[in-house]
Structure formats: structure tokens, C-alpha cells
Write a protein that holds these residues in place. Structure first.
Motif, PDB file in Angstrom:
ATOM      1  N   ASP A   3       0.856  -1.185   0.000  1.00  0.00           N
ATOM      2  CA  ASP A   3       0.000   0.000   0.000  1.00  0.00           C
ATOM      3  C   ASP A   3       0.887   1.227   0.000  1.00  0.00           C
ATOM      4  N   ARG A  24     -17.848   5.538  -9.449  1.00  0.00           N
ATOM      5  CA  ARG A  24     -17.437   4.270  -8.848  1.00  0.00           C
ATOM      6  C   ARG A  24     -18.354   3.889  -7.698  1.00  0.00           C
ATOM      7  N   HIS A  74     -13.924   1.661   0.777  1.00  0.00           N
ATOM      8  CA  HIS A  74     -13.097   0.830  -0.098  1.00  0.00           C
ATOM      9  C   HIS A  74     -13.627   0.984  -1.513  1.00  0.00           C
ATOM     10  N   SER A  76     -12.431   0.636  -6.046  1.00  0.00           N
ATOM     11  CA  SER A  76     -11.488   0.226  -7.071  1.00  0.00           C
ATOM     12  C   SER A  76     -11.469   1.319  -8.129  1.00  0.00           C
ATOM     13  N   ARG A  78      -9.500   2.300 -11.657  1.00  0.00           N
ATOM     14  CA  ARG A  78      -8.598   1.818 -12.706  1.00  0.00           C
ATOM     15  C   ARG A  78      -7.934   0.507 -12.299  1.00  0.00           C
ATOM     16  N   GLY A  79      -8.661  -0.334 -11.579  1.00  0.00           N
ATOM     17  CA  GLY A  79      -8.138  -1.619 -11.144  1.00  0.00           C
ATOM     18  C   GLY A  79      -7.246  -1.539  -9.915  1.00  0.00           C
ATOM     19  N   VAL A  80      -7.116  -0.361  -9.326  1.00  0.00           N
ATOM     20  CA  VAL A  80      -6.277  -0.175  -8.148  1.00  0.00           C
ATOM     21  C   VAL A  80      -7.177  -0.004  -6.930  1.00  0.00           C
ATOM     22  N   ALA A  81      -6.895  -0.753  -5.880  1.00  0.00           N
ATOM     23  CA  ALA A  81      -7.688  -0.647  -4.654  1.00  0.00           C
ATOM     24  C   ALA A  81      -7.340   0.641  -3.922  1.00  0.00           C
ATOM     25  N   ARG A  83      -8.390   2.824  -0.335  1.00  0.00           N
ATOM     26  CA  ARG A  83      -9.059   2.716   0.960  1.00  0.00           C
ATOM     27  C   ARG A  83      -8.787   3.971   1.773  1.00  0.00           C
ATOM     28  N   TYR A 110      -3.458   3.463  -1.204  1.00  0.00           N
ATOM     29  CA  TYR A 110      -3.549   3.184  -2.631  1.00  0.00           C
ATOM     30  C   TYR A 110      -2.713   1.938  -2.876  1.00  0.00           C
ATOM     31  N   ARG A 113       0.562  -1.672  -7.215  1.00  0.00           N
ATOM     32  CA  ARG A 113       0.816  -2.950  -7.890  1.00  0.00           C
ATOM     33  C   ARG A 113       1.992  -2.862  -8.851  1.00  0.00           C
TER      34      ARG A 113
END
Length: 163
Positions: A3, A24, A74, A76, A78-81, A83, A110, A113
Motif C-alpha cells: 500500500d 465508482r 473501499h 477500485s 482503474r483496477g487499483v484498490a 481505501r 492506494y 501494484r
């Protein structure tokens, strides 16, 4: 995966703005181990640093919510979690639907990845590679299978691996 803790207020505002623009669905928890409720960012007030969240669904979540209560959000993007935690400053009503005024979070997590996410190459795009140690005359020939920000994976023939 790690993260990234975001504390820059301008970057937090930009992420919240993108969440609103992309409409979202947010998952909201009233307590860390409790059930998830759905909401979304209805609008933002960047000058007052206030975000307005839609009424929780299912409605039992709304009935359990009080001003001053902290919530975990929580999402998502652009495919990124993403919180963060915020509080309910005020519960408003617009057109008979609840709207929650919440201060912008001071920190946002954030899920980073890029450091570990590997992109697998399709068979037709796998490139050949020749690996040779400077102190050795022997070279290994392989194919690049996937890429990441920190490197790549190479496929070698089993007999080359034994060397």
C-alpha cells in the motif's frame, strides 16, 4: 503488493475527483469487521474539502449511521484498490434520499501494484534474449515470458537450466 500511503491533500483531492467522475461504487463499512454497504461519491466541495456520499444500500446501513461516526471506504479505481477512513459530519436529505457530508480523508491507501504486477506477453510477442555472464564464454538463449517494473521472466530450455 504494498500500500502506498498518500498524505498529499492535492493528490487525495484528485483521486476523489476521479472516483466521482467515474461514478465508482464504493464499499462502506461502519465497523472494521462489519458488513459492506454500497454508496458512491455524489459531489465534492474542494474548497471546504467535503465529499458527499450517497445513501447506504441496503438501507439498514443508513439506519445504523449517526453524525460523528467513522466509516471505512473501499473502492477500485482503474483496477487499483483505494481505501480511506472518514467521518460523517452531517446527514442531509436531497429529494428524499440521504446524503452524507464527510471531510476529505487526511490519508488514503492506494494499493501499489507496479512493483510486483507482471504483464504476461502473448506468444507472438515473446522476444528472444541472450544472457551471458561477463566472466563466461557460454551464453544462454531464452524467451521473455513476462515483464514487471523490477524485471522480467525468461523461459530457458531444461538442458540450459542444468548448466
Amino acid at each position: 503488493m504494498t500500500d502506498e500511503l498518500i498524505t498529499d491533500s492535492a493528490r487525495i483531492g484528485a483521486i476523489l475527483s476521479e472516483m466521482r467522475q467515474c461514478v465508482r461504487v464504493l464499499n462502506v463499512r461502519l465497523d472494521p469487521e462489519g458488513p459492506l454497504y454500497s454508496s458512491s461519491v455524489i459531489r465534492l466541495d474542494p474548497e471546504q474539502r467535503t465529499l458527499f456520499l450517497d445513501e447506504l444500500n441496503p438501507q439498514v446501513g443508513h439506519w445504523s449511521l449517526d453524525p460523528g461516526q467513522a466509516i471505512g471506504v473501499h473502492a477500485s479505481l482503474r483496477g487499483v484498490a483505494v481505501r480511506f477512513t472518514t467521518g460523517i459530519a452531517e446527514i442531509l436529505s436531497e429529494d428524499g434520499i440521504a446524503l452524507y457530508a464527510c471531510p476529505y480523508p487526511e490519508t488514503l491507501r492506494y494499493l501499489q501494484r507496479r512493483e510486483t504486477f507482471r504483464i504476461h506477453l502473448p506468444l507472438g510477442e515473446r522476444r528472444g534474449i541472450r544472457l551471458q555472464h561477463p566472466g563466461s564464454g557460454a551464453a544462454l538463449i531464452g524467451r521473455i515470458i513476462d515483464l514487471s517494473a523490477q524485471g522480467f521472466c525468461v523461459e530457458l530450455a531444461p538442458e540450459d537450466i542444468a548448466q
